[in-house]
Design a protein around this motif. Structure first.
Motif, PDB file in Angstrom:
ATOM      1  N   ARG A 336       0.835  -1.202   0.000  1.00 26.04           N
ATOM      2  CA  ARG A 336       0.000   0.000   0.000  1.00 26.04           C
ATOM      3  C   ARG A 336       0.872   1.256   0.000  1.00 26.04           C
ATOM      4  N   LEU A 337       1.919   1.242   0.827  1.00 25.07           N
ATOM      5  CA  LEU A 337       2.814   2.392   0.912  1.00 25.07           C
ATOM      6  C   LEU A 337       3.557   2.603  -0.408  1.00 25.07           C
ATOM      7  N   ALA A 338       4.125   1.539  -0.951  1.00 26.68           N
ATOM      8  CA  ALA A 338       4.894   1.658  -2.197  1.00 26.68           C
ATOM      9  C   ALA A 338       4.029   2.199  -3.326  1.00 26.68           C
ATOM     10  N   ALA A 339       2.805   1.695  -3.432  1.00 25.59           N
ATOM     11  CA  ALA A 339       1.913   2.166  -4.489  1.00 25.59           C
ATOM     12  C   ALA A 339       1.610   3.646  -4.320  1.00 25.59           C
ATOM     13  N   GLY A 340       1.364   4.076  -3.070  1.00 28.18           N
ATOM     14  CA  GLY A 340       1.059   5.479  -2.827  1.00 28.18           C
ATOM     15  C   GLY A 340       2.219   6.396  -3.114  1.00 28.18           C
ATOM     16  N   VAL A 341       3.415   5.996  -2.696  1.00 25.94           N
ATOM     17  CA  VAL A 341       4.598   6.817  -2.930  1.00 25.94           C
ATOM     18  C   VAL A 341       4.889   6.919  -4.422  1.00 25.94           C
ATOM     19  N   ARG A 342       4.792   5.803  -5.125  1.00 23.96           N
ATOM     20  CA  ARG A 342       5.065   5.826  -6.568  1.00 23.96           C
ATOM     21  C   ARG A 342       4.052   6.704  -7.301  1.00 23.96           C
ATOM     22  N   GLU A 343       2.803   6.631  -6.885  1.00 17.90           N
ATOM     23  CA  GLU A 343       1.776   7.457  -7.513  1.00 17.90           C
ATOM     24  C   GLU A 343       2.037   8.937  -7.251  1.00 17.90           C
ATOM     25  N   ALA A 344       2.419   9.270  -5.998  1.00 19.15           N
ATOM     26  CA  ALA A 344       2.703  10.669  -5.657  1.00 19.15           C
ATOM     27  C   ALA A 344       3.909  11.187  -6.432  1.00 19.15           C
ATOM     28  N   ALA A 345       4.934  10.349  -6.540  1.00 22.73           N
ATOM     29  CA  ALA A 345       6.131  10.763  -7.274  1.00 22.73           C
ATOM     30  C   ALA A 345       5.828  10.963  -8.753  1.00 22.73           C
ATOM     31  N   ALA A 346       5.056  10.059  -9.327  1.00 22.03           N
ATOM     32  CA  ALA A 346       4.714  10.188 -10.752  1.00 22.03           C
ATOM     33  C   ALA A 346       3.863  11.420 -11.006  1.00 22.03           C
ATOM     34  N   ALA A 347       2.921  11.695 -10.098  1.00 23.73           N
ATOM     35  CA  ALA A 347       2.014  12.826 -10.290  1.00 23.73           C
ATOM     36  C   ALA A 347       2.735  14.164 -10.257  1.00 23.73           C
ATOM     37  N   ASP A 403      -1.074   1.755  10.469  1.00 20.15           N
ATOM     38  CA  ASP A 403      -2.425   1.531   9.963  1.00 20.15           C
ATOM     39  C   ASP A 403      -2.628   2.337   8.680  1.00 20.15           C
ATOM     40  N   ASP A 404      -3.815   2.215   8.100  1.00 20.17           N
ATOM     41  CA  ASP A 404      -4.079   2.879   6.823  1.00 20.17           C
ATOM     42  C   ASP A 404      -3.935   4.394   6.936  1.00 20.17           C
ATOM     43  N   ALA A 405      -4.359   4.952   8.077  1.00 21.59           N
ATOM     44  CA  ALA A 405      -4.250   6.407   8.259  1.00 21.59           C
ATOM     45  C   ALA A 405      -2.793   6.846   8.271  1.00 21.59           C
ATOM     46  N   ASP A 406      -1.925   6.041   8.892  1.00 19.88           N
ATOM     47  CA  ASP A 406      -0.494   6.366   8.901  1.00 19.88           C
ATOM     48  C   ASP A 406       0.064   6.364   7.486  1.00 19.88           C
ATOM     49  N   VAL A 407      -0.294   5.358   6.727  1.00 21.53           N
ATOM     50  CA  VAL A 407       0.207   5.252   5.356  1.00 21.53           C
ATOM     51  C   VAL A 407      -0.324   6.398   4.507  1.00 21.53           C
ATOM     52  N   ASP A 408      -1.598   6.701   4.654  1.00 23.45           N
ATOM     53  CA  ASP A 408      -2.172   7.791   3.868  1.00 23.45           C
ATOM     54  C   ASP A 408      -1.512   9.126   4.222  1.00 23.45           C
ATOM     55  N   ARG A 409      -1.280   9.360   5.490  1.00 23.77           N
ATOM     56  CA  ARG A 409      -0.605  10.586   5.915  1.00 23.77           C
ATOM     57  C   ARG A 409       0.816  10.638   5.342  1.00 23.77           C
ATOM     58  N   THR A 410       1.498   9.511   5.372  1.00 25.78           N
ATOM     59  CA  THR A 410       2.856   9.458   4.817  1.00 25.78           C
ATOM     60  C   THR A 410       2.852   9.819   3.340  1.00 25.78           C
ATOM     61  N   VAL A 411       1.928   9.253   2.603  1.00 27.76           N
ATOM     62  CA  VAL A 411       1.847   9.526   1.156  1.00 27.76           C
ATOM     63  C   VAL A 411       1.566  11.003   0.907  1.00 27.76           C
ATOM     64  N   ASP A 412       0.712  11.609   1.727  1.00 29.40           N
ATOM     65  CA  ASP A 412       0.448  13.048   1.585  1.00 29.40           C
ATOM     66  C   ASP A 412       1.722  13.865   1.784  1.00 29.40           C
ATOM     67  N   VAL A 413       2.511  13.508   2.802  1.00 25.50           N
ATOM     68  CA  VAL A 413       3.757  14.226   3.079  1.00 25.50           C
ATOM     69  C   VAL A 413       4.762  13.997   1.955  1.00 25.50           C
ATOM     70  N   VAL A 414       4.821  12.772   1.459  1.00 25.93           N
ATOM     71  CA  VAL A 414       5.705  12.466   0.327  1.00 25.93           C
ATOM     72  C   VAL A 414       5.323  13.310  -0.879  1.00 25.93           C
ATOM     73  N   ALA A 415       4.040  13.459  -1.133  1.00 25.57           N
ATOM     74  CA  ALA A 415       3.600  14.264  -2.275  1.00 25.57           C
ATOM     75  C   ALA A 415       4.068  15.706  -2.141  1.00 25.57           C
ATOM     76  N   GLN A 416       3.967  16.265  -0.923  1.00 29.43           N
ATOM     77  CA  GLN A 416       4.445  17.629  -0.693  1.00 29.43           C
ATOM     78  C   GLN A 416       5.964  17.712  -0.909  1.00 29.43           C
ATOM     79  N   ALA A 417       6.683  16.691  -0.430  1.00 32.00           N
ATOM     80  CA  ALA A 417       8.138  16.673  -0.613  1.00 32.00           C
ATOM     81  C   ALA A 417       8.495  16.560  -2.094  1.00 32.00           C
ATOM     82  N   CYS A 418       7.720  15.771  -2.837  1.00 28.82           N
ATOM     83  CA  CYS A 418       7.995  15.593  -4.264  1.00 28.82           C
ATOM     84  C   CYS A 418       7.797  16.888  -5.044  1.00 28.82           C
ATOM     85  N   ALA A 419       6.857  17.711  -4.607  1.00 32.37           N
ATOM     86  CA  ALA A 419       6.647  18.991  -5.282  1.00 32.37           C
ATOM     87  C   ALA A 419       7.892  19.867  -5.162  1.00 32.37           C
ATOM     88  N   VAL A 420       8.525  19.852  -3.992  1.00 31.99           N
ATOM     89  CA  VAL A 420       9.764  20.604  -3.808  1.00 31.99           C
ATOM     90  C   VAL A 420      10.898  19.951  -4.595  1.00 31.99           C
TER      91      VAL A 420
END
Length: 447
Positions: A336-347, A403-420
């Motif tokens: 779940r985490l890997a998929a979210g991070v990859r999606e955020a990075a690609a976006a 849990d899922d909330a932790d993973v979702d929060r992580t992906v959100d933070v990764v997305a913000q980091a990817c923008a920078v």
């Protein structure tokens, strides 16, 4: 203060952690008891000093709460202060921790281990990974009468002892004569390994490697190594410090169906408590015992290897893994985490630069520059943004407490980091986003 970090990186600071790091360096060489935990592994002045942890979260001395990955360098796979483990530990602490003779807990821990890792026939416990990998090397040399050790050169770490550290850039203080007895072979290349064994015919005592790493073993590779070791008369050793429990309850050997002569376990085995294990075939292991006719081998003799509370922790960890399907849960969380991070990075257009690698239960990430080369500068930028968002992640290695909330929060933070990250790539210069020196590799010759 019990709040998640939400400030922008430029405003985020850790004054109490910074002071604590100064105190650490004044008293402890390197400022930590493991080089991988050093503040040089984190952005300048942003190395949190931990106050406490619970489950998948830790709090620093500044009061900030983080979602934590890579817990205890992969040792805390069930999450901090796991109730089942703590119950077992507390029970034994009240009954005494160490005795002049073996305790019944040692028998119970050995029985539990060998039931979990049925490919092994005997086991001996110690306190850290280097204890048992070095014991495996010594035993292999004793059994074969050969001096050389062949280590997989593609795997980063096997021991703090001279036979291995002498092969790294941090080789100061180790005689060349010791280092010359260690040779390397590449992972996944059976032909090159056979060439090495032929070149040093009847000299190599053992092949030691992690059975799997950031990539899956090529088809037939581990079975091919097993055949090479048999044909050349050397001992096959699997270092299962990382793969043990995370790949399957019985480690990589249980997953891939290839049985080594010896194997070593640690990290996840104690969920943060100090315990490691050397396991293997009775025929070899008994050389370190009393029921054989040859010369005695000083295999392992550790005062604290028999601490009752650590062995109780290991027993509870293995029972929890088997009964609760922890390995499968680690894989599901990691996927779940890997998929979210990859999606955020690609976006955000950095999918080719922030790269998630490894088995789902043992994810790491690479940070690549505008030319696709590994970059400590971009790693620094990324870590700064994660920390500011309340994510402490030198890797993306998961614990089952997430849990899922932790993973979702992580992906959100990764997305913000990817923008920078994208902004820095467009500028072809991450320097304005570093606010200090870049993080440094653990193994380097100079400070």
């Amino acid at each position: 203060m019990d709040t998640e970090v939400t400030e922008e990186t430029e405003e985020f600071s850790l004054p109490r952690s910074r002071q604590a790091n100064e105190r650490l360096h004044a008293l402890i060489p390197g400022g930590a008891h493991t080089y991988a935990k050093g503040d040089d592994q984190y952005p300048e002045n942003l190395a949190p000093v931990i106050s406490h942890g619970h489950g998948a979260h830790v709090w620093d001395v500044d009061g900030n709460r983080y979602i934590e990955y890579g817990s205890g360098l992969r040792s805390v796979s069930l999450g901090h202060a796991h109730p089942r483990v703590l119950e077992a530990v507390r029970r034994e602490i009240d009954r005494g921790g160490n005795f002049v003779r073996p305790s019944i807990v040692e028998v119970e821990a050995a029985e539990r281990f060998l039931a979990t890792v049925p490919t092994a026939e005997m086991v001996k416990f110690a306190k850290n990974g280097s204890d048992v990998t070095t014991a495996a090397v010594r035993l292999a040399r004793a059994v074969t009468g050969r001096p050389r050790v062949a280590v997989c050169g593609d795997h980063p770490f096997f021991s703090v002892d001279d036979w291995f550290i002498g092969t790294t850039p941090m080789s100061a203080g180790i005689p060349a004569a010791t280092t010359e007895l260690t040779v390397t072979f590449p992972y996944g290349d059976l032909a090159a390994t056979e060439e090495l064994l032929t070149r040093y015919r009847d000299e190599v005592a053992c092949l030691i490697l992690e059975p799997a790493g950031h990539t899956e073993p090529p088809p037939g590779y581990l079975a091919g190594l097993r055949d090479l070791a048999d044909r050349h008369g050397c001992v096959l050793v699997f270092d299962e410090m990382i793969t043990g429990l995370r790949w399957s309850e019985a480690g990589a050997q249980g997953l891939y169906g290839v049985v080594p002569d010896l194997s070593t376990f640690g990290k996840a085995l104690g969920n943060g408590f100090a315990v490691s294990a050397l396991a293997g075939r009775r025929e070899l292991m008994e050389w370190g015992g009393l029921r054989h006719s040859g010369d005695r081998v000083f295999l392992l003799s550790t005062t604290h290897g028999a601490e009752t509370h650590s062995l109780a922790a290991a027993t509870a960890v293995q029972t929890t893994y088997v009964e609760e399907g922890v390995t499968a849960r680690l894989h599901a969380i990691g996927e779940r985490l890997a998929a979210g991070v990859r999606e955020a990075a690609a976006a955000t257009g950095v999918g080719d630069h922030l790269v998630v690698r490894g088995r789902a239960s043992n994810l790491v990430f690479a940070t690549l520059d505008e030319h696709g080369r590994p970059s400590q500068e971009y790693r620094t930028l990324f870590l700064r943004r994660l920390l500011a968002g309340g994510v402490l992640a030198p890797s993306f290695v998961v614990s089952s407490a997430l849990d899922d909330a932790d993973v979702d929060r992580t992906v959100d933070v990764v997305a913000q980091a990817c923008a920078v990250y994208r902004k820095a790539l467009d500028a072809a210069d991450p320097t304005p986003w570093l606010s200090g020196r870049p993080v440094k590799p653990v193994f380097r010759r100079s400070v």
